[in-house]
Design an enzyme around this catalytic site. Structure first.
Site, PDB file in Angstrom:
ATOM      1  N   LYS A 153       0.828  -1.206   0.000  1.00 31.03           N
ATOM      2  CA  LYS A 153       0.000   0.000   0.000  1.00 31.03           C
ATOM      3  C   LYS A 153       0.865   1.259   0.000  1.00 31.03           C
ATOM      4  O   LYS A 153       0.470   2.274  -0.561  1.00 31.03           O
ATOM      5  CB  LYS A 153      -0.942   0.002   1.204  1.00 31.03           C
ATOM      6  CG  LYS A 153      -2.068  -1.011   1.064  1.00 31.03           C
ATOM      7  CD  LYS A 153      -2.985  -0.990   2.270  1.00 31.03           C
ATOM      8  CE  LYS A 153      -4.091  -2.023   2.130  1.00 31.03           C
ATOM      9  NZ  LYS A 153      -4.855  -2.170   3.374  1.00 31.03           N
ATOM     10  N   LYS A 189      -5.082  -9.807  -9.400  1.00 31.80           N
ATOM     11  CA  LYS A 189      -6.172 -10.194  -8.521  1.00 31.80           C
ATOM     12  C   LYS A 189      -7.388  -9.305  -8.802  1.00 31.80           C
ATOM     13  O   LYS A 189      -7.222  -8.121  -9.098  1.00 31.80           O
ATOM     14  CB  LYS A 189      -5.684  -9.954  -7.081  1.00 31.80           C
ATOM     15  CG  LYS A 189      -6.462 -10.695  -6.032  1.00 31.80           C
ATOM     16  CD  LYS A 189      -5.903 -10.363  -4.659  1.00 31.80           C
ATOM     17  CE  LYS A 189      -7.062 -10.036  -3.761  1.00 31.80           C
ATOM     18  NZ  LYS A 189      -6.737  -9.826  -2.383  1.00 31.80           N
ATOM     19  N   LYS A 201     -11.744  -3.923  -7.196  1.00 33.21           N
ATOM     20  CA  LYS A 201     -12.526  -2.810  -7.709  1.00 33.21           C
ATOM     21  C   LYS A 201     -11.609  -1.661  -8.128  1.00 33.21           C
ATOM     22  O   LYS A 201     -11.792  -1.047  -9.171  1.00 33.21           O
ATOM     23  CB  LYS A 201     -13.498  -2.327  -6.633  1.00 33.21           C
ATOM     24  CG  LYS A 201     -14.566  -1.426  -7.203  1.00 33.21           C
ATOM     25  CD  LYS A 201     -15.591  -1.069  -6.154  1.00 33.21           C
ATOM     26  CE  LYS A 201     -16.638  -0.159  -6.765  1.00 33.21           C
ATOM     27  NZ  LYS A 201     -17.443   0.493  -5.750  1.00 33.21           N
TER      28      LYS A 201
END
Ligand code: TRP
Length: 325
Positions: A111, A191, A194
């Site tokens: 992240k 993967k 959204k």
């Protein structure tokens, strides 16, 4: 009865990977465990987001969870921020969490790379809040997918460290490994997610589903329809089994292997089965969404139940810590 806790981030509705990888398992667990399922809106603060969209995202997610079969009479469904004890316990647990381990978490590194201009301390202490979520209800079982295994390991370590220093307050939570699902995005590479714009959402309209499936990745070695296909490695074929019966799926795979079906035919079958499978969820979710007051009621009731449990644990925690009474 053992207590199960799990959380899901409010990124709006969820996609078919979330559905088969997590939500469907939760629905089944309602019969076997005392279940708490939490919309983890505080976790969502660690990444940049649109404040105006948050209400809607929580409502959409809750509507879809309810539409998928989570039952407020059999599970406690609530929003994390409605139970302030999550944050309180997270602070306390941070004092027994080894700093080095936090900085080594794979997701923290990922992240940080994704949003290098927003590497905040919350992103790093994310797993502590997760440990607090679980331990606050003294949950013993936590369903997790592969991407959360490392976080749960750390939660277990935090639990052991707390207990060894302050006494046995928390049972050590054990993972329930949900079927190792790897649903890739329609790009067939990453993967499904959204935010990567490669997902099929459970509430997508039929036309959207058809279009996404039509553009999905297919076997690059199959140059023309007459070439025999490879259902074992084909992305479209890998999804058929989720939406069709085993017999139908076997037939589709045969059709591909023998080249009696081209990729367009496979995609058409997949899209239509998907549309049919998801229709009841989409319709029920729309019904919930049309009644936000009912969603509010469900989450309000859930938070009330959760707070009673949370308070009880916090009394024990404060006592164990020797905080001033
Ligand atoms: N971090 C989890 C995820 O992104 C969500 C989560 C938050 C969670 N708290 C939890 C999962 C506690 C299990 C238990 O998927």
């Amino acid at each position: 009865m053992e207590t199960v806790f799990s959380g899901i981030q409010p990124s709006g509705g969820f996609h078919i990977g979330n559905y088969f990888g997590a939500v469907q398992n939760w629905v089944e667990m309602q019969d076997k465990y005392r279940c708490l399922f939490c919309v983890v809106d505080l976790h969502a603060l660690t990444q940049t987001y649109d404040t105006k969209a948050m209400q809607e995202r929580v409502e959409t997610l809750t509507a879809e969870l309810l539409a998928s079969g989570l039952d407020p009479n059999r599970a406690v469904l609530f929003a994390q921020s409605h139970v302030p004890e999550h944050s309180e316990l997270a602070w306390i647990l941070s004092t027994v969490t080894p700093y080095g381990e936090l900085s080594r978490m794979t997701q923290f590194k990922e992240k940080s790379e994704r949003e290098p201009e927003n590497i905040n301390a919350g992103l790093m202490s994310y797993p502590i809040l997760m440990a607090a979520d679980i331990l606050l209800y003294r949950a013993t079982r936590v369903p997790v997918g592969v991407d959360q295994v490392q976080h749960l390991e750390l939660a277990r370590e935090i639990c052991r460290r707390f207990n060894s220093r302050f006494g046995n307050v928390f049972p050590e939570p054990q993972p329930i490994h949900t079927k190792a699902l790897k649903i890739l995005g329609v790009d067939g590479k990453q993967k499904m997610s959204k935010s990567l714009d490669n997902s099929i959402q459970v509430s997508d309209d039929p036309e959207v589903i058809r279009k996404k499936v039509k553009n999905a990745f297919t076997d690059p070695t199959r140059l023309k329809k007459a070439d025999p296909g490879h259902p074992d490695t084909c992305y479209v074929c890998s999804l058929q089994g989720y939406f069709a019966t085993p017999e139908e799926t076997a037939t589709y795979h045969d059709n591909c292997r023998t080249a009696s079906w081209g990729c367009v035919d496979s995609k058409r079958a997949l899209a239509e089965n998907m549309v049919k499978y998801l229709a009841p969820i989409r319709e029920k979710a729309a019904e919930w969404k049309a009644h936000p007051d009912r969603i509010r009621q469900v989450l309000g009731d859930g938070a009330q139940t959760a707070r009673v449990l949370a308070n009880d644990t916090m009394d024990k925690v404060r006592e164990a810590l020797g905080l001033y009474k």
